[in-house]
Design a protein around this motif. Structure first.
Motif, PDB file in Angstrom:
ATOM      1  N   GLY A 104      48.414  29.949  38.836  1.00  0.00           N
ATOM      2  CA  GLY A 104      48.932  31.248  39.243  1.00  0.00           C
ATOM      3  C   GLY A 104      48.192  32.430  38.667  1.00  0.00           C
ATOM      4  O   GLY A 104      48.376  33.562  39.135  1.00  0.00           O
ATOM      5  N   ASP A 105      47.342  32.193  37.654  1.00  0.00           N
ATOM      6  CA  ASP A 105      46.628  33.328  37.059  1.00  0.00           C
ATOM      7  C   ASP A 105      45.370  32.887  36.320  1.00  0.00           C
ATOM      8  O   ASP A 105      44.259  32.997  36.831  1.00  0.00           O
ATOM      9  CB  ASP A 105      47.548  34.105  36.129  1.00  0.00           C
ATOM     10  N   ILE A 106      45.502  32.371  35.090  1.00  0.00           N
ATOM     11  CA  ILE A 106      44.322  32.314  34.228  1.00  0.00           C
ATOM     12  C   ILE A 106      43.251  31.339  34.701  1.00  0.00           C
ATOM     13  O   ILE A 106      42.064  31.562  34.441  1.00  0.00           O
ATOM     14  CB  ILE A 106      44.687  32.052  32.756  1.00  0.00           C
ATOM     15  N   PHE A 107      43.640  30.243  35.386  1.00  0.00           N
ATOM     16  CA  PHE A 107      42.611  29.326  35.854  1.00  0.00           C
ATOM     17  C   PHE A 107      41.786  29.952  36.985  1.00  0.00           C
ATOM     18  O   PHE A 107      40.550  30.028  36.887  1.00  0.00           O
ATOM     19  CB  PHE A 107      43.235  27.989  36.263  1.00  0.00           C
ATOM     20  N   PRO A 108      42.404  30.451  38.069  1.00  0.00           N
ATOM     21  CA  PRO A 108      41.570  31.127  39.077  1.00  0.00           C
ATOM     22  C   PRO A 108      40.902  32.395  38.566  1.00  0.00           C
ATOM     23  O   PRO A 108      39.820  32.756  39.045  1.00  0.00           O
ATOM     24  CB  PRO A 108      42.553  31.431  40.210  1.00  0.00           C
ATOM     25  N   THR A 109      41.494  33.056  37.563  1.00  0.00           N
ATOM     26  CA  THR A 109      40.836  34.234  36.996  1.00  0.00           C
ATOM     27  C   THR A 109      39.535  33.836  36.297  1.00  0.00           C
ATOM     28  O   THR A 109      38.487  34.463  36.487  1.00  0.00           O
ATOM     29  CB  THR A 109      41.776  34.957  36.016  1.00  0.00           C
ATOM     30  N   GLY A 110      39.602  32.790  35.481  1.00  0.00           N
ATOM     31  CA  GLY A 110      38.380  32.300  34.845  1.00  0.00           C
ATOM     32  C   GLY A 110      37.378  31.781  35.856  1.00  0.00           C
ATOM     33  O   GLY A 110      36.163  31.985  35.714  1.00  0.00           O
TER      34      GLY A 110
ATOM     35  N   VAL B  13      41.967  33.225  29.152  1.00  0.00           N
ATOM     36  CA  VAL B  13      41.072  33.447  30.292  1.00  0.00           C
ATOM     37  C   VAL B  13      39.647  33.044  29.934  1.00  0.00           C
ATOM     38  O   VAL B  13      38.942  32.407  30.731  1.00  0.00           O
ATOM     39  CB  VAL B  13      41.131  34.912  30.761  1.00  0.00           C
ATOM     40  N   GLY B  14      39.205  33.410  28.728  1.00  0.00           N
ATOM     41  CA  GLY B  14      37.865  33.017  28.305  1.00  0.00           C
ATOM     42  C   GLY B  14      37.685  31.511  28.277  1.00  0.00           C
ATOM     43  O   GLY B  14      36.636  30.991  28.684  1.00  0.00           O
ATOM     44  N   GLN B  15      38.705  30.778  27.829  1.00  0.00           N
ATOM     45  CA  GLN B  15      38.612  29.317  27.800  1.00  0.00           C
ATOM     46  C   GLN B  15      38.462  28.749  29.205  1.00  0.00           C
ATOM     47  O   GLN B  15      37.674  27.812  29.435  1.00  0.00           O
ATOM     48  CB  GLN B  15      39.847  28.719  27.119  1.00  0.00           C
TER      49      GLN B  15
ATOM     50  N   THR C 277      23.903  43.939  38.310  1.00  0.00           N
ATOM     51  CA  THR C 277      24.948  43.851  39.321  1.00  0.00           C
ATOM     52  C   THR C 277      26.297  43.729  38.629  1.00  0.00           C
ATOM     53  O   THR C 277      26.469  42.885  37.757  1.00  0.00           O
ATOM     54  CB  THR C 277      24.729  42.629  40.234  1.00  0.00           C
ATOM     55  N   TRP C 278      27.232  44.580  39.020  1.00  0.00           N
ATOM     56  CA  TRP C 278      28.592  44.535  38.485  1.00  0.00           C
ATOM     57  C   TRP C 278      29.511  43.907  39.531  1.00  0.00           C
ATOM     58  O   TRP C 278      29.509  44.313  40.693  1.00  0.00           O
ATOM     59  CB  TRP C 278      29.106  45.941  38.180  1.00  0.00           C
ATOM     60  N   ARG C 279      30.344  42.961  39.082  1.00  0.00           N
ATOM     61  CA  ARG C 279      31.381  42.392  39.946  1.00  0.00           C
ATOM     62  C   ARG C 279      32.660  42.301  39.131  1.00  0.00           C
ATOM     63  O   ARG C 279      32.644  41.780  38.010  1.00  0.00           O
ATOM     64  CB  ARG C 279      30.963  41.028  40.493  1.00  0.00           C
ATOM     65  N   MET C 280      33.746  42.801  39.674  1.00  0.00           N
ATOM     66  CA  MET C 280      34.962  42.900  38.872  1.00  0.00           C
ATOM     67  C   MET C 280      36.175  42.918  39.788  1.00  0.00           C
ATOM     68  O   MET C 280      36.058  42.942  41.015  1.00  0.00           O
ATOM     69  CB  MET C 280      34.913  44.161  38.008  1.00  0.00           C
ATOM     70  N   GLY C 281      37.331  42.918  39.173  1.00  0.00           N
ATOM     71  CA  GLY C 281      38.563  43.068  39.938  1.00  0.00           C
ATOM     72  C   GLY C 281      39.627  42.080  39.521  1.00  0.00           C
ATOM     73  O   GLY C 281      39.359  41.073  38.851  1.00  0.00           O
ATOM     74  N   GLN C 282      40.865  42.384  39.913  1.00  0.00           N
ATOM     75  CA  GLN C 282      41.935  41.415  39.766  1.00  0.00           C
ATOM     76  C   GLN C 282      41.619  40.190  40.618  1.00  0.00           C
ATOM     77  O   GLN C 282      40.841  40.258  41.566  1.00  0.00           O
ATOM     78  CB  GLN C 282      43.275  42.027  40.194  1.00  0.00           C
ATOM     79  N   THR C 283      42.236  39.087  40.313  1.00  0.00           N
ATOM     80  CA  THR C 283      41.858  37.808  40.913  1.00  0.00           C
ATOM     81  C   THR C 283      42.440  37.629  42.308  1.00  0.00           C
ATOM     82  O   THR C 283      43.632  37.872  42.531  1.00  0.00           O
ATOM     83  CB  THR C 283      42.344  36.652  40.026  1.00  0.00           C
ATOM     84  N   HIS C 284      41.610  37.174  43.226  1.00  0.00           N
ATOM     85  CA  HIS C 284      42.055  36.804  44.574  1.00  0.00           C
ATOM     86  C   HIS C 284      42.585  35.368  44.516  1.00  0.00           C
ATOM     87  O   HIS C 284      41.969  34.425  45.038  1.00  0.00           O
ATOM     88  CB  HIS C 284      40.902  36.918  45.565  1.00  0.00           C
ATOM     89  N   VAL C 285      43.743  35.199  43.879  1.00  0.00           N
ATOM     90  CA  VAL C 285      44.207  33.868  43.466  1.00  0.00           C
ATOM     91  C   VAL C 285      44.144  32.843  44.585  1.00  0.00           C
ATOM     92  O   VAL C 285      43.560  31.763  44.449  1.00  0.00           O
ATOM     93  CB  VAL C 285      45.646  33.947  42.901  1.00  0.00           C
TER      94      VAL C 285
END
Length: 389
Positions: free
Chosen positions: A168-174, A197-199, A329-337
């Motif tokens: 729901g969050d940290i795995f797709p975010t990483g 998230v880093g892990q 190149t910058w790429r960022m944003g909340q996760t498209h889960v």
């Protein structure tokens, strides 16, 4: 029902709250079986994000069983087991159709106010201020899920909550943090922050084939976990990050740099971090961008900066000239889960990764307030907390 509720800076309480009800035909009510405290929740706990109100229910990492379904929700039925992404998506707007779920155009019912404050808003988010919709969060016994026919991940039998909760969050975010780097087999990927998230980012970069992954942190338990995941580690309290990264890359710098820290970055013996704290204290700067500066300085020319770490406002003294002249190149944003979850669920089922490795503490919901402090202060070896309502 019982829920963890915000009552001000550093004041989270386990209170009684009204049970949620169906408010829209596409809704569902979820009985929460497991939820978690996220690093982003600490931004609320520490008072860095505006828009919270007394009694707001916290939490955006949760899963459970469907106990009620709205009449127009044909995708779910009572008894289904689901993980709920932190981003609320309609599935029908232009951005959702493009897979850009974190910028859903419909789900943030506070978008007008958020746009005025931030310049642009995200999708609606669970438990994350009234600027992202004011939706009650998942650190509770029950949750109303809006757009539940789209905002869910159905979980097959045979997998534990601990294995799948972090979809729901940290795995797709990483994973997104690593995937948007377009990792090549010759790449060194440097990751600032070895929290949850880093892990996940470390293991995602390894799965995506990076030649070398480097994790930067100062907490011994985090660094040990990073090494167990295949990373070389740098303890920024005892080593120069820039010098060590140059040594590890024959003087050229890493091709890909990932900020898994965000607005509350820490640094030692750093003039820029002292500058940020001073400006933040008098409300002349909202976020501390030490990690962003460091990534610009050290990244190899023509490299990529990936930013999953949350930033909430304005930052100062960013060396944009160096970034431009290096061609970064910058790429960022909340996760498209939901863009990633089918593939990540398959990887869990196949045994490529078990995200439960990151859990260090599992406690009852009633113990949540004290665990906020333990997690924030990195006490008792705490890396990731899950809560059982």
């Amino acid at each position: 029902m019982k829920a963890l509720r915000w009552h001000g800076k550093k004041d989270i309480r386990c209170d009684t709250a009204p049970d949620p009800i169906i408010e829209h035909p596409r809704d569902a009510i979820i009985k929460v079986t497991t939820c978690a405290i996220c690093g982003s929740d600490l931004h609320l706990f520490d008072g860095f994000m505006p828009g919270m109100k007394h009694g707001d229910i916290m939490g955006h990492e949760f899963m459970g069983e469907v106990v009620e379904v709205g009449k127009d929700n044909a995708a779910l039925k009572v008894g289904d087991r689901v993980v709920v992404p932190f981003t609320i998506i309609c599935g029908e707007c232009d951005q959702c159709k493009r897979g850009n779920f974190s910028v859903c155009e419909r789900s943030n019912r506070s978008s007008e106010a958020a746009n005025k404050l931030f310049g642009h808003t995200t999708a609606g988010l669970f438990g994350y201020t009234h600027l992202t919709g004011g939706y009650p969060g998942g650190q509770a016994e029950y949750v109303r899920v809006p757009y539940a026919d789209k905002t869910h991940i159905r979980i097959p039998d045979g997998l534990t909550d601990e294995q799948v909760l972090f979809l729901g969050d940290i795995f797709p975010t990483g994973w997104q943090a690593a995937a948007q780097c377009d990792i090549e087999p010759t790449d060194t990927v440097a990751i600032w922050g070895a929290g949850p998230v880093g892990q996940m980012t470390i293991r995602s970069a390894v799965l995506l084939g990076a030649r070398q992954v480097v994790a930067i942190d100062c907490v011994p338990e985090r660094l040990e976990m990073a090494r167990a995941g295949g990373a070389t580690t740098i303890d920024f309290k005892n080593e120069s990050v820039l010098e060590r990264l140059r040594d590890l890359t024959a003087g050229k710098g890493p091709e890909k740099c990932i900020d898994a820290v965000g607005m509350e970055s820490h640094a030692t013996r750093s003039l820029d971090s002292m500058y940020d704290r001073a400006k933040q204290a008098v409300m002349l700067e909202t976020d501390r961008p030490h990690v962003l500066r460091e990534m610009i300085y050290v990244c190899r020319p023509a490299g990529t900066l990936s930013v999953p770490g949350v930033y909430g406002g304005v930052i100062d003294k960013l060396p944009m000239g160096a970034s431009m002249n290096k061609g970064l190149t910058w790429r960022m944003g909340q996760t498209h889960v939901n863009r990633w979850t089918d593939d990540l669920l398959r990887r869990i089922q196949e045994g490529q990764i078990d995200p439960s490795f990151v859990i260090t503490h599992s406690v009852a919901l009633a113990n949540g307030p004290e665990m906020y402090k333990t997690f924030r202060d990195k006490e008792d070896g705490c890396i990731k907390v899950i809560l059982k309502p």
